[in-house]
Motif scaffolding. Structure first.
Motif, short mmCIF file in Angstrom:
data_model
loop_
_atom_site.label_atom_id
_atom_site.label_comp_id
_atom_site.label_asym_id
_atom_site.label_seq_id
_atom_site.Cartn_x
_atom_site.Cartn_y
_atom_site.Cartn_z
N ARG A 60 44.33 -82.76 -39.52
CA ARG A 60 43.50 -81.93 -38.65
C ARG A 60 44.31 -81.44 -37.45
N ARG A 62 47.60 -81.28 -37.33
CA ARG A 62 48.70 -80.42 -37.77
C ARG A 62 48.24 -78.96 -37.81
N ASN A 63 47.00 -78.74 -38.23
CA ASN A 63 46.45 -77.38 -38.17
C ASN A 63 46.44 -76.86 -36.74
N ARG A 64 46.07 -77.73 -35.82
CA ARG A 64 46.04 -77.32 -34.41
C ARG A 64 47.44 -76.97 -33.91
N LEU A 66 49.90 -75.82 -35.77
CA LEU A 66 50.25 -74.54 -36.38
C LEU A 66 49.60 -73.38 -35.64
N LEU A 67 48.33 -73.52 -35.29
CA LEU A 67 47.64 -72.46 -34.55
C LEU A 67 48.30 -72.22 -33.20
N PRO A 73 46.40 -72.10 -40.27
CA PRO A 73 46.30 -73.50 -40.72
C PRO A 73 46.71 -73.64 -42.18
N ARG A 74 47.24 -74.82 -42.52
CA ARG A 74 47.69 -75.07 -43.90
C ARG A 74 46.72 -75.97 -44.68
N TYR A 75 45.88 -76.72 -43.95
CA TYR A 75 45.08 -77.75 -44.61
C TYR A 75 43.60 -77.41 -44.55
N GLU A 77 39.48 -78.19 -45.07
CA GLU A 77 38.56 -79.29 -44.84
C GLU A 77 37.30 -78.99 -45.64
#
Length: 260
Positions: A60, A62-64, A66-67, A73-75, A77
């Motif tokens: 979760r 990691r998406n933040r 990336l943003l 985001p790559r993942y 939910e």
């Protein structure tokens, strides 16, 4: 909104790593880590994920990251009860059923119960209905006087173990809602008097007064090894095992009575 450099620095400090430690683990130069953290260099998406992996950042977050670095985001939910995760849900269901006649349940990152096996049902029989409205929260269910707390013979010991677990969890992956639950249910006060330090035994069982006897259970936690979905990254299977022969006999008899 925090920059990618600020977020990476926060995670590095949380993991108690120096810039050199992180650079060596990620196979990059310490200068590059420094430039990223100070905003003098813009990392690629692959670099963000490489650093995040070494910092053990949850998916979760990691998406933040990336943003914050300007990437998508790559993942995903996806809900555990949705079609996309049906294979994972079926696998979890098999694990839960295989653990019967002993209780097992699935918890999300905020200790909400996502799935249970049939052995959990008798423990919920006398719980206040308001505590069983979805999402059912395991912490509140276990520690609220309207829940399982009156049945727990060693409630203070259990509370101390939960306090330690949630403290470690929040240090690994901070969460505002879980912090609020901790402050509501687990902040120490003058009534907390564990009978022994949490570290004094290898395993501290939960002792339930149930059906006119005491049941002693300890638990283990199972997680997905390499999840690529946020939901699967954040769920855990909590399985309970009997800690003495009397508890084994109780669950064996209940299972025999249910199945003839």
């Amino acid at each position: 909104m925090s920059t990618i450099g600020e977020l990476l620095r926060q995670w590095r400090h949380r993991r108690r790593l120096s810039q050199l430690d992180l650079a060596l683990a990620a196979d990059v130069s310490a200068r590059h880590v420094s430039l990223v953290e100070t905003g003098k260099s813009n990392p690629s998406a692959d670099m963000v994920l490489r650093l995040a992996k070494q910092l053990d950042v949850p998916l979760r977050e990691r998406n933040r990251l990336l943003l914050a670095a300007g990437f998508a985001p790559r993942y995903a939910e996806r809900p555990l009860d949705g079609d996309a995760l049906s294979a994972a849900r079926d696998a979890v269901g098999r694990v839960l059923r295989a653990h019967e006649p002993y209780p097992a349940l699935v918890l999300d990152r905020r200790w909400n119960i996502a799935m249970t096996n049939r052995a959990v049902d008798p423990f919920l029989a006398d719980v206040a209905p308001e505590l069983l409205r979805p999402p059912i929260n395991m912490l509140r269910l276990g520690l609220d006087p309207r829940g399982l707390a009156p049945r727990l013979v060693n409630l203070d010991d259990v509370r101390a173990v939960l306090r330690s677990r949630i403290t470690r969890q929040l240090a690994t992956a901070p969460d505002a809602e879980l912090t609020a639950l901790y402050e509501e249910l687990l902040v120490p006060d003058s009534t907390d008097t564990p009978s022994r330090p949490a570290e004094s035994d290898i395993v501290i069982p939960m002792i339930f007064r149930f059906d006119g006897r005491e049941l002693r259970l300890f638990s283990t936690i199972t997680t997905f090894g390499t999840p690529m979905d946020i939901t699967l990254d954040e769920v855990a299977i909590e399985s309970y095992y009997p800690a003495d022969p009397e508890t084994v006999a109780y669950f064996t008899k209940v299972d025999q009575d249910q199945h003839g």
